[in-house]
Scaffold this motif. Sequence first.
Motif, mmCIF file in Angstrom:
data_model
loop_
_atom_site.group_PDB
_atom_site.id
_atom_site.type_symbol
_atom_site.label_atom_id
_atom_site.label_comp_id
_atom_site.label_asym_id
_atom_site.label_seq_id
_atom_site.Cartn_x
_atom_site.Cartn_y
_atom_site.Cartn_z
ATOM 1 N N TYR A 3 -38.630 -0.313 4.441
ATOM 2 C CA TYR A 3 -37.714 0.072 5.523
ATOM 3 C C TYR A 3 -36.350 0.401 4.920
ATOM 4 N N ASN A 4 -36.280 1.529 4.240
ATOM 5 C CA ASN A 4 -35.083 1.867 3.462
ATOM 6 C C ASN A 4 -34.774 3.353 3.461
ATOM 7 N N ASN A 5 -35.186 4.059 4.488
ATOM 8 C CA ASN A 5 -34.969 5.505 4.516
ATOM 9 C C ASN A 5 -33.593 5.855 5.067
ATOM 10 N N GLY A 6 -32.907 6.792 4.428
ATOM 11 C CA GLY A 6 -31.559 7.174 4.816
ATOM 12 C C GLY A 6 -31.469 7.924 6.128
ATOM 13 N N PHE A 7 -32.598 8.343 6.687
ATOM 14 C CA PHE A 7 -32.614 8.988 7.995
ATOM 15 C C PHE A 7 -32.763 7.950 9.103
ATOM 16 N N SER A 8 -32.519 6.680 8.776
ATOM 17 C CA SER A 8 -32.734 5.637 9.765
ATOM 18 C C SER A 8 -31.740 4.490 9.605
ATOM 19 N N LYS A 9 -31.623 3.713 10.675
ATOM 20 C CA LYS A 9 -31.020 2.392 10.660
ATOM 21 C C LYS A 9 -32.114 1.408 11.045
ATOM 22 N N GLU B 146 -24.195 -10.338 4.966
ATOM 23 C CA GLU B 146 -25.275 -10.421 3.981
ATOM 24 C C GLU B 146 -26.384 -9.440 4.335
ATOM 25 N N LEU B 147 -26.735 -9.387 5.604
ATOM 26 C CA LEU B 147 -27.733 -8.408 6.045
ATOM 27 C C LEU B 147 -27.227 -6.980 5.842
ATOM 28 N N ASN B 148 -25.958 -6.747 6.212
ATOM 29 C CA ASN B 148 -25.377 -5.405 6.058
ATOM 30 C C ASN B 148 -25.437 -4.930 4.614
ATOM 31 N N SER B 149 -25.232 -5.851 3.679
ATOM 32 C CA SER B 149 -25.244 -5.481 2.251
ATOM 33 C C SER B 149 -26.615 -5.004 1.798
ATOM 34 N N LYS B 150 -27.650 -5.299 2.608
ATOM 35 C CA LYS B 150 -29.014 -4.859 2.306
ATOM 36 C C LYS B 150 -29.446 -3.713 3.215
ATOM 37 N N GLY B 151 -28.496 -3.127 3.950
ATOM 38 C CA GLY B 151 -28.829 -2.000 4.815
ATOM 39 C C GLY B 151 -29.463 -2.396 6.132
ATOM 40 N N ILE B 152 -29.279 -3.636 6.556
ATOM 41 C CA ILE B 152 -29.837 -4.116 7.827
ATOM 42 C C ILE B 152 -28.706 -4.333 8.822
ATOM 43 N N THR B 153 -28.809 -3.735 9.982
ATOM 44 C CA THR B 153 -27.813 -3.894 11.043
ATOM 45 C C THR B 153 -28.247 -5.031 11.965
ATOM 46 N N THR B 154 -27.280 -5.784 12.456
ATOM 47 C CA THR B 154 -27.589 -6.952 13.266
ATOM 48 C C THR B 154 -26.637 -7.049 14.446
ATOM 49 N N ALA B 155 -26.574 -8.217 15.068
ATOM 50 C CA ALA B 155 -25.643 -8.474 16.167
ATOM 51 C C ALA B 155 -24.911 -9.771 15.872
ATOM 52 N N VAL B 156 -23.585 -9.783 16.058
ATOM 53 C CA VAL B 156 -22.792 -10.990 15.822
ATOM 54 C C VAL B 156 -21.764 -11.139 16.936
ATOM 55 N N PHE B 157 -21.252 -12.360 17.064
ATOM 56 C CA PHE B 157 -20.167 -12.619 18.006
ATOM 57 C C PHE B 157 -18.854 -12.431 17.270
ATOM 58 N N THR C 4 -26.837 3.024 6.809
ATOM 59 C CA THR C 4 -28.228 3.407 7.026
ATOM 60 C C THR C 4 -29.118 2.390 6.326
ATOM 61 N N ALA C 5 -30.416 2.486 6.566
ATOM 62 C CA ALA C 5 -31.371 1.566 5.941
ATOM 63 C C ALA C 5 -31.451 1.772 4.434
ATOM 64 N N TYR C 6 -30.991 2.911 3.965
ATOM 65 C CA TYR C 6 -31.029 3.225 2.524
ATOM 66 C C TYR C 6 -30.038 2.381 1.727
ATOM 67 N N TYR C 7 -28.980 1.960 2.357
ATOM 68 C CA TYR C 7 -27.853 1.338 1.653
ATOM 69 C C TYR C 7 -28.218 -0.023 1.057
ATOM 70 N N GLU C 8 -27.742 -0.251 -0.162
ATOM 71 C CA GLU C 8 -27.797 -1.574 -0.785
ATOM 72 C C GLU C 8 -26.551 -1.744 -1.637
ATOM 73 N N TYR C 9 -25.785 -2.736 -1.326
ATOM 74 C CA TYR C 9 -24.511 -2.959 -2.010
ATOM 75 C C TYR C 9 -24.730 -3.175 -3.506
ATOM 76 N N GLY C 10 -23.905 -2.508 -4.306
ATOM 77 C CA GLY C 10 -23.949 -2.676 -5.750
ATOM 78 C C GLY C 10 -24.871 -1.725 -6.477
ATOM 79 N N SER C 11 -25.651 -0.949 -5.738
ATOM 80 C CA SER C 11 -26.558 -0.004 -6.393
ATOM 81 C C SER C 11 -25.988 1.406 -6.297
ATOM 82 N N ASP C 12 -26.285 2.205 -7.295
ATOM 83 C CA ASP C 12 -25.879 3.609 -7.263
ATOM 84 C C ASP C 12 -26.782 4.356 -6.299
ATOM 85 N N GLY C 13 -26.193 4.967 -5.319
ATOM 86 C CA GLY C 13 -27.003 5.629 -4.307
ATOM 87 C C GLY C 13 -26.467 6.998 -3.950
#
Length: 493
Positions: free
Chosen positions: A275-281, A347-358, A370-379
Amino acid sequence: MSYQHGAYGEIGNDKVKSAVQVDTVVAYIGTAPINLVLGYKEKGLINTPIKLENMPKTQATVGYSSNWNKFTLCEPFDCHFANTIGNVGPIYIINVLDPAVHQKDVKTTVELTFKNGRAEYVTDTIILDTFALSDKVLGADYSLDYNYTKGAVVIESLNDADPITGTVEASFTEVDPSLVTKSDIIGSVTASGKRTGLQALSKLYTMFNAVLNILAAPFWSEDPDVYKAMISVVQKLNGHWDAFVNADLPIYDSKAKAAIDTLKKAEEWADSNGYNNGFSKVYWPQVQYAGKVYHLSTQATVTMQRVDNSHDNIPMESPSNKEIMCTAQYFGANSENEGFDQQDGNELNSKGITTAVFWGGLWVLWGPHTAYYEYGSDGVARYIFDVNIRMLMYITNGFQRRHGTQIDSTMDLSLQQSILIDEQEELDSLKGRGALIGDPTVEFLETANPTSNLMNGDFVWDISATPTPPFKSGTARVSYTDEGFTAYFGGGE
């Protein structure tokens, strides 16, 4: 270059050194309770795009049920048309539930008690077209309707002088949504040209002149095969249009028979299932509101459409940090997870996962990537933020819509320059609105247009644009200084 005939748009490689779009077009695929609609067979409600604008029209057209696990499209109906933050639409749906196919083998028989010529029966699985009342004729002896507030079939006697009384036997066939499989959602194109499931989305443009922007499939998108099929169908739909996918990670892996109810489990599942395609969240977990459980992909799709609409349907702002209908995160009825805060959300965002917070006194969608994103990697830069890729899609889709009618016209110098001018004006307008930054340009380059291509009527315009990034973080740096102590010795003021 393959043979081409028409106006096309391509998202090219990034250039990184260190819009005629109508309403944002949202489509969902899943199951709707069309079994509650009389004459559904003649109304064309299966494997074809249907436009819906409000709850009354939705109920009249495709039905409604509060049982979202059976009828998965009812969750978007609720989220779009009964939204406490603000209703937003229209939406388009593809319903794959066919009551003639997905039905129980044995007919149901019940005893109905009539009072004052009226009887009711609570059910959302009845196929209304199959209802029969013993020794009575529909339209002559009685009328048949469905009350969506009560979730009940309503039978009323038509003869006031001799109304139906007492107990009468009724029979009907019931729909069985559990017979719908992911193959029905993925769909196919038969040798005869019939399109089903996701493949039916190609009819959206021809039927409604609508260009798909966002695709979601709550309940279904957490299946890896469905996710891959969704990604595939939104790229060059009808050979032209690019769209974006909102998908969910599961809170329970039915294949492994294991809960996905912690951050680590969600991250590992997303990684192992692609679940890491740049055409998606992608989104995790689910959320609760007013006694209901929503998939975040549905909440996000509504929010995207609302935010786009606030910018005249230009996808220039992320749905992240926007209020959603939520009072708590949801990890499953048996989960011990009591929820998490923004720090864990990051932490989830750094792996390209969107969530809900207060945050800020509200429950908000959290994650601009997007789902493609991963913090610290060349993309690839265009896949870092959702607004990046969606703005590029907006530009390519817009180019095709603006100039598609000019195809096969005489390509003289006037038309060549006219397209250059039109596209530069469009880019300048987007910059003026804050959707682009820098100096976006459109060029007609000799290197991109060799004589062999021009001889065949193939022309290319190169567009360079920088979507305006979101304000992802802001840091105030405060330093302690001892200079203030001079105030004690007359050095202040």
